[in-house]
Enzyme design. Structure first.
Site, short mmCIF file in Angstrom:
data_model
loop_
_atom_site.label_atom_id
_atom_site.label_comp_id
_atom_site.label_asym_id
_atom_site.label_seq_id
_atom_site.Cartn_x
_atom_site.Cartn_y
_atom_site.Cartn_z
N ASP A 286 5.08 -0.80 -1.88
CA ASP A 286 4.54 -1.78 -2.78
C ASP A 286 4.96 -3.20 -2.42
OD1 ASP A 286 2.81 -2.97 -4.57
OD2 ASP A 286 3.86 -2.03 -6.42
N HIS A 430 -8.10 0.37 -3.84
CA HIS A 430 -7.22 -0.36 -4.82
C HIS A 430 -7.15 -1.75 -3.97
CE1 HIS A 430 -4.38 -1.94 -7.71
NE2 HIS A 430 -3.35 -1.92 -6.79
FE1 N7H Z 1 -1.56 -3.00 -7.30
N1 N7H Z 1 -0.34 1.51 -6.05
O1 N7H Z 1 0.63 1.85 -5.75
O2 N7H Z 1 -1.39 2.12 -5.99
N2 N7H Z 1 -0.90 -2.11 -5.33
N3 N7H Z 1 -1.06 -1.30 -8.28
N4 N7H Z 1 -2.20 -3.96 -8.76
N5 N7H Z 1 -2.22 -4.71 -6.12
C1 N7H Z 1 -0.88 -2.47 -4.08
O3 N7H Z 1 -0.09 -4.45 -0.85
C2 N7H Z 1 -0.58 -0.22 -7.78
C3 N7H Z 1 -1.87 -3.55 -10.07
C4 N7H Z 1 -2.73 -5.71 -6.50
O4 N7H Z 1 -3.27 -8.36 -0.78
C5 N7H Z 1 -0.53 -1.61 -3.12
O5 N7H Z 1 1.72 -4.33 -2.00
C6 N7H Z 1 -0.42 0.59 -9.01
C7 N7H Z 1 -2.65 -4.35 -10.93
C8 N7H Z 1 -2.99 -6.91 -5.61
O6 N7H Z 1 -4.19 -6.45 0.18
C9 N7H Z 1 -0.11 -0.48 -3.98
C10 N7H Z 1 -0.28 -0.13 -10.08
C11 N7H Z 1 -2.86 -5.39 -10.33
C12 N7H Z 1 -2.29 -6.06 -4.50
C13 N7H Z 1 -0.63 -0.66 -5.40
C14 N7H Z 1 -0.94 -1.17 -9.73
C15 N7H Z 1 -2.68 -5.24 -8.95
C16 N7H Z 1 -1.73 -4.66 -4.75
C17 N7H Z 1 -0.55 -1.73 -1.81
C18 N7H Z 1 -0.18 0.30 -11.55
C19 N7H Z 1 -3.46 -6.63 -10.78
C20 N7H Z 1 -2.58 -6.50 -2.99
C21 N7H Z 1 0.78 -2.42 -1.22
C22 N7H Z 1 0.63 1.15 -12.06
C23 N7H Z 1 -4.52 -7.39 -11.05
C24 N7H Z 1 -3.60 -6.55 -2.23
C25 N7H Z 1 0.82 -3.94 -1.46
C26 N7H Z 1 -3.60 -7.25 -0.87
C27 N7H Z 1 -1.55 -3.74 -3.82
C28 N7H Z 1 -0.59 0.28 -6.34
C29 N7H Z 1 -1.31 -2.07 -10.36
C30 N7H Z 1 -3.15 -5.89 -8.08
C31 N7H Z 1 0.22 0.75 -3.18
C32 N7H Z 1 0.47 2.13 -8.96
C33 N7H Z 1 -2.35 -4.34 -12.51
C34 N7H Z 1 -3.39 -8.16 -5.72
#
Ligand code: N7H
Length: 569
Positions: A286, A430
């Protein structure tokens, strides 16, 4: 190196048998009032020798605030004593040996402190540290409070807490990172209780997150009671590499404020143990996809979204409400906090139960490999961080660990139609829902994420039974934090207009469906297309949520000078 470390720890531990007696008599300036508190006694061992120790910071801060600090400040005193006893060479070793969260592979590196200062685009000594770069520590405690005695609260805040707030400048280098980092943010009701009634111009912030819950798709019965309503006035964000340091800071704050504030709720986040450090609870790396702030992240990584400072910081160029904010709101940011519970064994079972047949391009995949592929397609990245858009059939950990490659994609491919091709990355993945890249011509909605996992590692019993423990102490998930200059263009927009909206991104065939990670449908079934490479119209259905919102709040994280000169006077 290890021998040296052992020597250092033993050295400090032996010396640590000395006790620093902290007689906490706080004298409040401009009043004759003094108050005695229970005497928090800190032994030197309280300060974990593996923490980064900030000599430079301490001396700077001591000079800057000498007249404000009581000579018997417990934390400062114990730091000074450790400093004297340990001596400079040892301190240098502490600095060299301890990195907290700073060096996770695959995450682009921070800008150099010197370059940022020289560039002078942002006032990095005044912007709270968590906003642009995160706390860089292994543990972070979120301490939610309400204010009972505004007058007394303000005075103590002004005199004792403001000099402790960790700035962006400090976090930029391990040599200036404090042993315990402290940031602070207020809700609308918190600011009003302190007499600050100016409208910051952000509707979700003004109403509070509870009023936004159904709009976000939350199920209210899952909310933690402290977040229901508008009773939270503020949050202290306390970060360190050892829990005893967190405890000491909490004790210091509670001793300082006494009955002027009430603790409403706390949540402690923790970086997962190696080899999963930097990975969230489902196992995915992440923190890769973060925007680069122009003038701050001076050398953006390939593929990184470059945004004006005002997309994250209020009152800076690029803030769409630049003209309408009070002057003192400059260099603050709205902080969205969400406690997102994750059902990890259930998610793993979901992947195994729903894994599509092996793709024709890779017919010999085992069930475990197919389940892993499904997880990667739901997220848009493999667990290593490698994007499925670049490596659709198999993880590539070398790519995942390389920040010069792991963001270098935009979902478009020569010879493929970006509106129909899901062989590389599903439309509803996602990372595609939350940052559509080439799917939208000018995506302006960006957030800086600074969350941290919370809760224990999976137990054997949970893994075998495919069920999360029902014990509240075993709850795990993500303490989600995002910063943005406008909540309605940042977090709220991404959640409601992108993740929860089945037709986003527009113009796709077939319709994308929900973000199955955090998209919400008020607890009802959700689905996405494109999960099966060979059968893109097949709808993968998720009958219950594997990420459950436990609620949260909307805060404003002001500049340090705004807290000192406006909020606490
Ligand atoms: Fe997410 N996951 O493990 O699946 N997220 N996220 N997220 N997320 C990202 O690029 C995860 C949540 C964003 O620029 C990765 O850092 C989980 C909320 C955004 O390419 C992974 C939860 C929001 C990005 C996860 C969660 C976001 C992103 C890939 C909740 C709000 C960047 C690694 C439990 C709006 C996208 C990374 C980009 C990436 C996960 C929540 C947003 C693995 C498990 C609530 C903007």
């Amino acid at each position: 190196m290890r021998l040296l470390q052992a020597f250092l720890v033993v050295g400090l531990t032996l010396r640590g048998s000395l006790t620093v007696q902290a007689a906490t008599t706080f004298a409040l300036p401009n009043t004759s009032a003094t108050f005695q508190t229970a005497q928090p006694t800190l032994t030197l061992a309280t300060w974990d020798a593996t923490d980064t120790f900030a000599t430079a910071t301490d001396s700077q801060r001591t000079t800057a605030t000498a007249s404000n600090f009581s000579e018997q400040d417990p934390i400062l005193d114990s730091r000074r004593t450790v400093n004297m006893l340990a001596g400079a060479p040892h301190l240098l070793l502490v600095v060299l040996l301890s990195f907290g969260r700073a060096d996770i592979k695959g995450i682009y590196s921070l800008p150099q402190q010197g370059e940022v200062v020289q560039n002078k685009t942002l006032n990095v000594t005044d912007i709270q540290g968590d906003i642009l770069i995160g706390m860089k520590k292994k543990l972070e405690l979120f301490y939610f409070f309400s204010i009972n005695e505004p007058k007394a609260f303000k005075k103590k805040l002004h005199t004792y807490v403001v000099p402790r707030i960790t700035s962006t400048f400090q976090l930029l280098s391990t040599s200036t990172q404090p042993i315990v980092c402290l940031n602070l943010a207020f809700t609308r009701t918190g600011l009003v209780s302190l007499g600050i009634t100016a409208n910051l111009g952000d509707t979700p912030f003004n109403r509070g997150q509870f009023a936004d819950a159904s709009n976000l798709g939350d199920v209210l019965s899952n909310w933690i009671s402290a977040f229901a309503g508008t009773k939270v006035h503020g949050v202290f964000l306390i970060a360190s590499d050892s829990s005893s340091n967190l405890v000491a800071m909490v004790k210091w704050l509670e001793t300082l404020f006494g009955t002027d504030m009430t603790k409403l709720y706390t949540l402690q986040g923790n970086i997962r143990p190696p080899p999963n450090d930097g990975h969230e609870m489902f196992g995915f790396l992440d923190g890769i996809g973060q925007p680069a702030v122009a003038g701050f992240n001076l050398v953006p990584a390939p593929g990184q979204q470059v945004v004006s400072p005002g997309v994250i910081l209020t009152g800076e160029p690029g803030d769409s409400r630049l003209g309408s904010r009070p002057k003192w709101a400059k260099d603050g940011s709205f902080l969205v906090f969400r406690q997102l519970k994750q059902l990890v064994p259930e998610f793993n079972k979901f992947l195994l139960d729903n894994a599509p047949p092996a793709p024709t391009a890779s017919p010999s995949m085992t069930l475990a490999e197919r389940a892993e592929l499904l997880g990667a397609r739901i997220v848009g990245r493999w667990k290593s961080g490698a994007p499925v858009d670049l490596t659709p059939l198999v993880d590539n950990p070398t790519m995942g660990a390389n920040p010069l490659i792991n963001n270098k994609f935009d979902f478009s491919h020569t010879g493929f139609n970006i509106n129909t091709d899901q062989t590389h990355c599903p439309f509803a993945a996602h990372i595609r829902k939350t940052r559509p890249r080439a799917d939208l011509s000018t995506p302006l909605n960006a957030i800086m994420r600074a969350g941290i996992p919370y809760g224990p590692e999976l137990s054997r019993a949970e893994a075998f039974s495919n069920q999360s423990s029902v014990l509240s102490s075993s709850e795990r998930g993500l303490a989600f934090v995002s910063y943005q200059s406008n909540i309605d263009l940042g977090f709220q927009f991404i959640q409601t207009q992108w993740a929860n909206a089945i037709n986003f991104a527009p113009g796709k065939n077939p319709v994308p469906g929900f973000d199955l990670i955090f998209g919400q449908n008020a607890g009802a079934t959700r689905w996405m297309s494109g999960a099966d490479i060979d059968n893109p119209t097949w709808k993968l259905k998720m009958l219950f949520d594997h990420v459950i919102s436990r609620g949260g709040e909307y805060f404003f994280s002001p500049s340090i000078s705004a807290i000192r000169d406006v909020i606490s006077v």
